[in-house]
Design a protein around this motif. Structure first.
Motif, PDB file in Angstrom:
ATOM      1  N   SER A   1      -6.229   7.426  -3.926  1.00 27.76           N
ATOM      2  CA  SER A   1      -5.574   6.118  -4.076  1.00 27.76           C
ATOM      3  C   SER A   1      -5.216   5.852  -5.525  1.00 27.76           C
ATOM      4  N   HIS A   2      -6.102   6.235  -6.432  1.00 25.14           N
ATOM      5  CA  HIS A   2      -5.857   6.012  -7.855  1.00 25.14           C
ATOM      6  C   HIS A   2      -4.724   6.909  -8.359  1.00 25.14           C
TER       7      HIS A   2
ATOM      8  N   HIS B   1      -1.514   5.638  -6.978  1.00 25.57           N
ATOM      9  CA  HIS B   1      -1.210   4.385  -7.674  1.00 25.57           C
ATOM     10  C   HIS B   1      -0.445   4.660  -8.965  1.00 25.57           C
ATOM     11  N   TRP B   2      -0.919   5.650  -9.711  1.00 25.86           N
ATOM     12  CA  TRP B   2      -0.255   5.974 -10.976  1.00 25.86           C
ATOM     13  C   TRP B   2       1.107   6.621 -10.787  1.00 25.86           C
TER      14      TRP B   2
ATOM     15  N   HIS C   1       1.993   0.471  -5.179  1.00 27.88           N
ATOM     16  CA  HIS C   1       1.253   0.419  -6.433  1.00 27.88           C
ATOM     17  C   HIS C   1       0.171  -0.666  -6.362  1.00 27.88           C
ATOM     18  N   GLU C   2       0.535  -1.839  -5.889  1.00 30.53           N
ATOM     19  CA  GLU C   2      -0.420  -2.949  -5.794  1.00 30.53           C
ATOM     20  C   GLU C   2      -1.474  -2.702  -4.717  1.00 30.53           C
TER      21      GLU C   2
ATOM     22  N   THR D   1      -2.526   0.226  -3.459  1.00 31.49           N
ATOM     23  CA  THR D   1      -3.471   1.293  -3.827  1.00 31.49           C
ATOM     24  C   THR D   1      -4.456   0.806  -4.897  1.00 31.49           C
ATOM     25  N   GLU D   2      -4.009  -0.055  -5.801  1.00 32.50           N
ATOM     26  CA  GLU D   2      -4.941  -0.608  -6.795  1.00 32.50           C
ATOM     27  C   GLU D   2      -6.025  -1.436  -6.107  1.00 32.50           C
ATOM     28  N   GLU D   3      -5.615  -2.282  -5.196  1.00 32.66           N
ATOM     29  CA  GLU D   3      -6.583  -3.083  -4.443  1.00 32.66           C
ATOM     30  C   GLU D   3      -7.565  -2.170  -3.703  1.00 32.66           C
TER      31      GLU D   3
ATOM     32  N   TYR E   1      -8.345   1.171  -4.294  1.00 31.33           N
ATOM     33  CA  TYR E   1      -9.284   2.000  -5.062  1.00 31.33           C
ATOM     34  C   TYR E   1     -10.395   1.155  -5.665  1.00 31.33           C
ATOM     35  N   ASN E   2     -10.112  -0.089  -5.989  1.00 32.01           N
ATOM     36  CA  ASN E   2     -11.179  -0.963  -6.479  1.00 32.01           C
ATOM     37  C   ASN E   2     -12.200  -1.253  -5.372  1.00 32.01           C
TER      38      ASN E   2
END
Length: 171
Positions: free
Chosen positions: A48-49, A52-53, A64-65, A67-69, A71-72
């Motif tokens: 996911s990270h 995301h990049w 992008h948003e 995958t950030e949510e 991976y956190n």
């Protein structure tokens, strides 16, 4: 004295003297299942990270948003899962040397479209759901409501992630 202090900090691999109503064989087996779920959670965190990049294209921003949510959330879940393994009386996995085996390669990312990345994440989330559902059923069958509840919460996250990823790439 320093040696005994250090020795007291060494975690026990297992403690069959635990008397919480869960049998030692069950705790050992569930710890193994949870260790595999933990490894899969790390795989999804890393993928996911990386996606995301590196995602590009017209659906960059929602992926992008999202995958950030994700991976956190996934990273936080690793602690919850590892702590449950410890509560069952076993060591949480201590080696992440296998990370290079499950992270996408540069050429995979270079050649993957946003749709390909999401499809890959969907595949991994679906596998996580199948594995967690099986482990949750086993936990319930063994009156381990804590593990069952933890896995139910994890299933809720993964099933919602699947719905959102499918919605993002729907035609």
């Amino acid at each position: 004295m320093a040696k005994s202090a250090i020795a007291s900090l060494q975690p026990e691999a297992s403690n069959d003297r635990i008397n919480t109503g869960l049998k030692a064989d069950y705790r050992r087996s569930m710890s193994k299942d949870l260790s595999e779920i933990l490894a899969a959670t790390y795989r999804l965190t890393i993928k996911s990270h990386i996606y995301h990049w590196n995602v590009v294209g017209p659906i960059f921003k929602p992926i992008h948003e999202l995958t950030e949510e994700h991976y956190n959330e996934l990273f936080g879940a690793t602690d919850i899962i590892a702590e449950r393994i410890r509560a069952l009386g076993h060591l949480a996995p201590v080696s992440l040397g296998m990370a290079s085996d499950f992270a996408p390669t540069k050429s995979d990312v270079d050649q993957a479209s946003a749709h390909d990345m999401v499809a890959d994440l969907i595949k991994d989330h679906e596998q996580a759901v199948r594995d967690m559902r099986k482990a949750a059923t086993t936990a319930g069958d063994n009156n381990d409501s804590v593990t069952e509840d933890m896995l139910t919460a994890r299933l809720t996250f993964h099933e919602k992630a699947l719905w959102m990823f499918r919605a993002v790439i729907a035609d």
